[in-house]
Scaffold this motif. Sequence first.
Motif, PDB file in Angstrom:
ATOM      1  N   SER B 488      11.840  33.226  14.554  1.00 39.94           N
ATOM      2  CA  SER B 488      11.816  34.565  13.975  1.00 39.94           C
ATOM      3  C   SER B 488      11.030  34.519  12.663  1.00 39.94           C
ATOM      4  O   SER B 488      11.366  33.749  11.767  1.00 39.94           O
ATOM      5  N   PRO B 489       9.981  35.306  12.551  1.00 44.55           N
ATOM      6  CA  PRO B 489       9.099  35.200  11.378  1.00 44.55           C
ATOM      7  C   PRO B 489       9.686  35.884  10.144  1.00 44.55           C
ATOM      8  O   PRO B 489       9.276  36.984   9.782  1.00 44.55           O
ATOM      9  N   ILE B 490      10.621  35.234   9.503  1.00 42.12           N
ATOM     10  CA  ILE B 490      11.263  35.845   8.337  1.00 42.12           C
ATOM     11  C   ILE B 490      11.196  34.893   7.143  1.00 42.12           C
ATOM     12  O   ILE B 490      10.985  33.704   7.296  1.00 42.12           O
ATOM     13  N   THR B 491      11.367  35.475   5.980  1.00 40.40           N
ATOM     14  CA  THR B 491      11.427  34.669   4.758  1.00 40.40           C
ATOM     15  C   THR B 491      12.807  34.855   4.139  1.00 40.40           C
ATOM     16  O   THR B 491      13.157  35.965   3.741  1.00 40.40           O
ATOM     17  N   VAL B 492      13.583  33.792   4.124  1.00 41.48           N
ATOM     18  CA  VAL B 492      14.924  33.852   3.546  1.00 41.48           C
ATOM     19  C   VAL B 492      14.845  33.335   2.111  1.00 41.48           C
ATOM     20  O   VAL B 492      14.359  32.227   1.872  1.00 41.48           O
ATOM     21  N   ILE B 493      15.280  34.177   1.181  1.00 40.66           N
ATOM     22  CA  ILE B 493      15.237  33.780  -0.225  1.00 40.66           C
ATOM     23  C   ILE B 493      16.654  33.435  -0.668  1.00 40.66           C
ATOM     24  O   ILE B 493      17.549  34.283  -0.611  1.00 40.66           O
ATOM     25  N   VAL B 494      16.859  32.203  -1.070  1.00 45.46           N
ATOM     26  CA  VAL B 494      18.176  31.820  -1.582  1.00 45.46           C
ATOM     27  C   VAL B 494      18.152  31.996  -3.099  1.00 45.46           C
ATOM     28  O   VAL B 494      17.355  31.358  -3.791  1.00 45.46           O
ATOM     29  N   LEU B 495      18.986  32.907  -3.578  1.00 49.72           N
ATOM     30  CA  LEU B 495      19.073  33.143  -5.016  1.00 49.72           C
ATOM     31  C   LEU B 495      20.071  32.131  -5.567  1.00 49.72           C
ATOM     32  O   LEU B 495      21.264  32.388  -5.649  1.00 49.72           O
ATOM     33  N   ASP B 496      19.564  30.964  -5.873  1.00 52.81           N
ATOM     34  CA  ASP B 496      20.414  29.824  -6.198  1.00 52.81           C
ATOM     35  C   ASP B 496      20.697  29.813  -7.698  1.00 52.81           C
ATOM     36  O   ASP B 496      19.894  29.320  -8.488  1.00 52.81           O
ATOM     37  N   ASN B 497      21.856  30.358  -8.073  1.00 55.16           N
ATOM     38  CA  ASN B 497      22.182  30.372  -9.511  1.00 55.16           C
ATOM     39  C   ASN B 497      23.225  29.320  -9.860  1.00 55.16           C
ATOM     40  O   ASN B 497      23.932  29.427 -10.834  1.00 55.16           O
ATOM     41  N   ARG B 498      23.318  28.319  -9.051  1.00 56.93           N
ATOM     42  CA  ARG B 498      24.094  27.106  -9.344  1.00 56.93           C
ATOM     43  C   ARG B 498      25.587  27.354  -9.487  1.00 56.93           C
ATOM     44  O   ARG B 498      26.196  26.899 -10.449  1.00 56.93           O
ATOM     45  N   GLY B 499      26.172  28.036  -8.545  1.00 54.84           N
ATOM     46  CA  GLY B 499      27.624  28.207  -8.599  1.00 54.84           C
ATOM     47  C   GLY B 499      28.003  29.522  -7.944  1.00 54.84           C
ATOM     48  O   GLY B 499      27.153  30.354  -7.646  1.00 54.84           O
ATOM     49  N   ALA B 526      17.825  22.510   0.326  1.00 52.02           N
ATOM     50  CA  ALA B 526      16.410  22.426   0.716  1.00 52.02           C
ATOM     51  C   ALA B 526      16.238  21.431   1.856  1.00 52.02           C
ATOM     52  O   ALA B 526      15.518  21.693   2.826  1.00 52.02           O
ATOM     53  N   GLU B 527      16.950  20.296   1.728  1.00 50.98           N
ATOM     54  CA  GLU B 527      16.841  19.285   2.785  1.00 50.98           C
ATOM     55  C   GLU B 527      17.438  19.792   4.100  1.00 50.98           C
ATOM     56  O   GLU B 527      16.925  19.500   5.171  1.00 50.98           O
ATOM     57  N   ILE B 528      18.526  20.547   3.989  1.00 49.38           N
ATOM     58  CA  ILE B 528      19.102  21.129   5.208  1.00 49.38           C
ATOM     59  C   ILE B 528      18.062  21.994   5.899  1.00 49.38           C
ATOM     60  O   ILE B 528      17.818  21.881   7.096  1.00 49.38           O
ATOM     61  N   CYS B 529      17.430  22.860   5.123  1.00 56.32           N
ATOM     62  CA  CYS B 529      16.466  23.796   5.707  1.00 56.32           C
ATOM     63  C   CYS B 529      15.278  23.047   6.292  1.00 56.32           C
ATOM     64  O   CYS B 529      14.793  23.377   7.371  1.00 56.32           O
ATOM     65  N   ARG B 530      14.829  22.033   5.561  1.00 56.88           N
ATOM     66  CA  ARG B 530      13.697  21.256   6.076  1.00 56.88           C
ATOM     67  C   ARG B 530      14.088  20.564   7.370  1.00 56.88           C
ATOM     68  O   ARG B 530      13.314  20.535   8.327  1.00 56.88           O
ATOM     69  N   ALA B 531      15.306  20.021   7.387  1.00 57.52           N
ATOM     70  CA  ALA B 531      15.747  19.328   8.592  1.00 57.52           C
ATOM     71  C   ALA B 531      15.817  20.284   9.780  1.00 57.52           C
ATOM     72  O   ALA B 531      15.599  19.904  10.915  1.00 57.52           O
ATOM     73  N   LEU B 532      16.085  21.561   9.485  1.00 62.42           N
ATOM     74  CA  LEU B 532      16.104  22.544  10.569  1.00 62.42           C
ATOM     75  C   LEU B 532      14.699  22.811  11.090  1.00 62.42           C
ATOM     76  O   LEU B 532      14.512  23.337  12.169  1.00 62.42           O
ATOM     77  N   GLY B 533      13.723  22.470  10.268  1.00 60.36           N
ATOM     78  CA  GLY B 533      12.348  22.725  10.668  1.00 60.36           C
ATOM     79  C   GLY B 533      11.750  23.939   9.986  1.00 60.36           C
ATOM     80  O   GLY B 533      10.691  24.424  10.373  1.00 60.36           O
ATOM     81  N   ALA B 534      12.426  24.442   8.943  1.00 52.31           N
ATOM     82  CA  ALA B 534      11.887  25.598   8.225  1.00 52.31           C
ATOM     83  C   ALA B 534      10.976  25.119   7.105  1.00 52.31           C
ATOM     84  O   ALA B 534      11.220  24.078   6.508  1.00 52.31           O
ATOM     85  N   ARG B 535       9.945  25.895   6.842  1.00 52.57           N
ATOM     86  CA  ARG B 535       9.136  25.621   5.659  1.00 52.57           C
ATOM     87  C   ARG B 535       9.977  25.992   4.442  1.00 52.57           C
ATOM     88  O   ARG B 535      10.608  27.039   4.423  1.00 52.57           O
ATOM     89  N   VAL B 536       9.998  25.125   3.439  1.00 54.58           N
ATOM     90  CA  VAL B 536      10.836  25.379   2.265  1.00 54.58           C
ATOM     91  C   VAL B 536       9.999  25.308   0.995  1.00 54.58           C
ATOM     92  O   VAL B 536       9.198  24.385   0.820  1.00 54.58           O
ATOM     93  N   GLU B 537      10.143  26.288   0.140  1.00 54.38           N
ATOM     94  CA  GLU B 537       9.533  26.240  -1.187  1.00 54.38           C
ATOM     95  C   GLU B 537      10.648  26.430  -2.210  1.00 54.38           C
ATOM     96  O   GLU B 537      11.605  27.160  -1.953  1.00 54.38           O
ATOM     97  N   ILE B 538      10.503  25.770  -3.345  1.00 56.09           N
ATOM     98  CA  ILE B 538      11.481  25.944  -4.427  1.00 56.09           C
ATOM     99  C   ILE B 538      10.728  26.412  -5.669  1.00 56.09           C
ATOM    100  O   ILE B 538       9.722  25.822  -6.037  1.00 56.09           O
ATOM    101  N   ARG B 539      11.171  27.504  -6.256  1.00 48.02           N
ATOM    102  CA  ARG B 539      10.510  28.017  -7.457  1.00 48.02           C
ATOM    103  C   ARG B 539      11.548  28.398  -8.499  1.00 48.02           C
ATOM    104  O   ARG B 539      12.719  28.613  -8.184  1.00 48.02           O
ATOM    105  N   GLY B 560       7.206  31.429  11.484  1.00 47.52           N
ATOM    106  CA  GLY B 560       8.605  31.239  11.880  1.00 47.52           C
ATOM    107  C   GLY B 560       9.446  31.431  10.648  1.00 47.52           C
ATOM    108  O   GLY B 560       8.954  31.895   9.622  1.00 47.52           O
ATOM    109  N   ALA B 561      10.721  31.082  10.718  1.00 52.21           N
ATOM    110  CA  ALA B 561      11.594  31.277   9.567  1.00 52.21           C
ATOM    111  C   ALA B 561      11.217  30.305   8.459  1.00 52.21           C
ATOM    112  O   ALA B 561      10.948  29.138   8.708  1.00 52.21           O
ATOM    113  N   GLN B 562      11.177  30.810   7.247  1.00 51.12           N
ATOM    114  CA  GLN B 562      10.889  29.968   6.096  1.00 51.12           C
ATOM    115  C   GLN B 562      11.842  30.327   4.963  1.00 51.12           C
ATOM    116  O   GLN B 562      12.404  31.413   4.944  1.00 51.12           O
TER     117      GLN B 562
END
Lengths: 375, 649
Positions: B488-499, B526-539, B560-562
């Motif tokens: 599925s060609p989507i971009t999932v943004i994780v708003l990671d505010n550490r808690g 990030a490693e979980i997502c990569r292991a799933l095969g998703a492209r992962v970027e961290i900013r 695909g999903a990223q």
Amino acid sequence: MRVFGPKELQTDIIEKGLCSGCGGCVDICPYFRSHRGKTAMLFPCTLEKGSCYAFCPKAEVDLDELSMRFFGRTFDGSPLGHHLSIQISRAGGRVSSPNFQAGGTVSALMAFALMKGIVEAAVLTDREKLLPLPRLVKDPSEVLRCASSKYSAAPTLSAFNRAVREGIDRIGVVATPCQALALAQLRSNPLQKADFKDPAALVVGLFCTWSLDFRAFKDYLAGKMDPSIIRKVDIPPPPAEIMEIYDDQGKREIPLAEVRQLVLPSCSFCLDMTAEFSDLSVGVLEGRPDLNTLIIRTERGMEIVSQARKEGFLFTEDLPEENLKHLAWAAANKKKRALVKIKAEGLFNTGDGRRAVLRFSDEAAGAILAGEDGK
Amino acid sequence: MTAGAKKRKEAPRLLMGNEAIARGALEAGIQIASGYPGTPSSEIIENLSRSAAERNIYVEWSTNEKVATEVAAAASFAGLRALCVMKQNGVNVASDFLLHLAHSGTRGGMVLVSCDDPGALSSVNEGDSRPFARILEVPLLEPGDFQEAKDMTKWAFELSEEIRNFVFLRSVTRMSHASGSVIIGDLPAETRRPAFRHKGSLLDPDNGPVISLFPGIPELKHGPQQEKLRRAADIFEKSPFNTYQGPEKPELLIVTSSACSLYSREAVHLLGLKDRVGILKMGTTWPLPPELVKRHLAGTDRILFVEEVMPFLEENVKILAAEAATDLGIKYFYGKKSGHIPSVGELNPDLVLSALRKILNLPSEKDPSDFLKKAESIAASAAPHRELTFCPGCPHRASYWSIHNAIELDGREGFVCGDIGCYTLGFLPCGFGTLKTIHSMGSGTGIAGGFGQIRRFAMNQPILAVCGDSTFFHAAIPALINAVHHRSPITVIVLDNRGTAMTGFQPHPGLAVSAMGEQAVDIDMAEICRALGARVEIRDPFDLEETQRTLNLMMEEAGGAQVLILRQACGLSPEKKGKKLFEVKVDESVCVGENCGCNRLCTRIFRCPGLLWDGQKKTARIDEVICAGCGVCAGICPSGAITKREAQA
Ligand SMILES: Cc1cc2nc3c(=O)[nH]c(=O)nc-3n(C[C@H](O)[C@H](O)[C@H](O)COP(=O)(O)OP(=O)(O)OC[C@H]3O[C@@H](n4cnc5c(N)ncnc54)[C@H](O)[C@@H]3O)c2cc1C
Ligand code: SF4
Ligand code: SF4
């Protein structure tokens, strides 16, 4: 000239598909930005009058007023606009590049102007892969890097706006007709700012019949080749009816009829084929893809051409009558087609407070409509 | 609460409802507590985690509510007492397992506490968890005051062990978060030794395997379960948690529970109706003890139900009344169905007052209290009006700025599917109206995955989703797996505010610490997502340009999903709170203000509470007190009027 605000620009121009992506409204403020050839409004702005609307070449353009300002007379609708002389030209021995689109006149003139300090910086259009990229160039050698035509819409004027903000006050520009028209409006200080000084020291216009929607063009090519390795795109003169694309593997030809499907809707509202609001206008000489047609419109332009010729930057010769007739015929056709369209959409000389795309005398309009017939 | 835990028999203490529940659990001798954070429930686990070392109990914030109930159930299977805590939405998540658990039954006492939020004061909806007790066929208790909150919790474990099933205890915001005096009891000296006995026969509830179903023979499990419920009803007939106040034959009988019993008492008192109106406060609200209820129904013709959210008591009492109609005769019922009690939102004494007035035809003179209005007018004069917005220095504002801009620039009418967390506010102006769907935790990612599939029918809008870091672990992972698996060609943004910021910085599996402050394994999303095969970027969302540029590229290239992880700690996080990274200033001489070229971008659009508009000078300025010093606004000012300088330590 009637000036409105960002809201009107958004509803009249951008939402209606009239935007040519020239970049005139981009980088003046944080609200209008350009992305992959398309201009977008990021957030609503509430001003009632804005530079964005004032500069836009599709919003309330008063050609009589602009003609008066730049050429001292009203707009007459003649096919090639006000000019002093028309010649054949190419780059002189002092400049050469394999990238020239045609004769290299444009690059030669801009490099010369930079070298001589006639302009401090030049606003040009480079590319990143297939995507046209506005660039502010200060070194003459960089001019050659930007040579060649990018056939999709480019927000070139955003770099001009940036240059103005940087405080550069002698700027050279290479502009398509819509970009040159936006620039002409910018140069006539529509918001009547007290400390205004015309920052454009040399405007070199390009001939243009249409430009392409970047995303559509890229998607179209992607089905046929890898658009990221394209080196040059050319449109050989009729009756070829093809677009030539050069990449690492050589040349490919694609039918022009297919490419025309990708033309910006905005272009059908554009009367100007030869960039009438410039100092010099340059196109490809009919039948000779290695030479240019050069229209000299202003004294300033005339002066630079003669200096460049003297110093070996430019070579010119007379234009045969036959070529001139054909050029005028093509330009008159574009004017007529566009005026018919604008009138049909009810966007010419509107009354009752309704906003228009274009205004000029009914007399000139009559002359245009009585002129050549387009195919 | 921990300090004095060992002291005995003392004067009443002022306890918050959630503290009282935690205390009750400790007095019952729990050895395991698990939960997932959610207002108004979080303080229960937090309190217990503070007592963990001293009381030698195990406390955890689980990945989600379903897992939390599974963890607690395991302890129960091994004979220990276990508490499991969540807010009402969490019960939905846990419900799949709970239905099985209700069938298999439990061994050591197990209590499930759900803190509901009538009026959705700090929730996205005001779901009522009580009907779950009926669906699950387990007993339901509702404390009516703070002492009961403690006592009932303790007793719930005894009940659970008596009927061999878990017991549901429901609190509400006004019970959990208010405080009252509580006389505390002793803490048990002994702890149990766990053992999971599984060698007995399949049907042996004490020594056999714990299984929820015999396929095709529901009688084997479902039958005994219903028998347990009947036992509970019997016990409830004599429960001291069901009380009656009022004349023997009242003109009107109020049937109520939980915080509403307090509102009812207040209303009856204010109107001086003590001798005309009776209040039956139910503490055991499912199954209702039929004899007790019928006895009270027999004494009156008119019954008013005072309860919040769902007409739960109302419907259940009506069923009993219908069953006993031949004995009891015709009754007149007032409540949510009749419109005398609002069907949504929180109740208060005023609302009960007006219901009583209408039913008893009392003159509607000026309320003796006019409770709510008075409180509101005091509050209004004291506090300035503030719109719902992100805190100064909040990474979500910066993230949404870039997400919004990237979508507008992209120009294909892209949109973002969201879910629940602080970042839910992204649908409001403070998040630039970016969120276009909002549902349960993790559902933004699931919905986006669905939208991604319909792109094949020539929809070319870019599709994005946001979820928080805690939500990622809670419920987004299966949805992400689905999207990756089906391309599925989507971009999932994780708003990671550490808690788990919204509920008070509870740790989650991405952090290296547990609820008890012990070392935990920090799981790298990030490693979980990569292991799933998703492209992962961290900013870093504070880098506006780079974040927007990355998003535009990702939207352009979505095959695909990223996943884009936007990582920046919450402005209120313990490591950041009160510390300014930058001194931020506005140079008034450079500020363009209301003129063309800006038109107050910072105070009109970006609107961080730390930026003020000076109407006289016509320039922006920084409110030094409010500014958190994140420096993000320096990056949005088109004229460079906002400058940031690294703050001196
Ligand atoms: C979209 C487009 C349509 C055109 N249509 C015609 C036509 O119908 N008939 C005709 O005779 N000529 C047309 N031209 C002009 C022609 O292709 C040559 O640009 C012109 O003849 C100058 O040739 P040259 O060798 O001097 O240019 P060069 O020396 O190669 O220099 C080309 C210059 O064009 C500028 N440029 C390139 N792409 C763009 C763009 N998208 N927007 C603004 N500036 C750009 C560059 O900055 C560079 O300075 C068109 C050009 C463009 C960009
Ligand atoms: S045509 Fe140019 S000025 Fe007009 S809206 Fe488009 S980019 Fe802006
Ligand atoms: S964004 Fe900058 S120029 Fe605009 S009001 Fe704020 S400080 Fe002034």
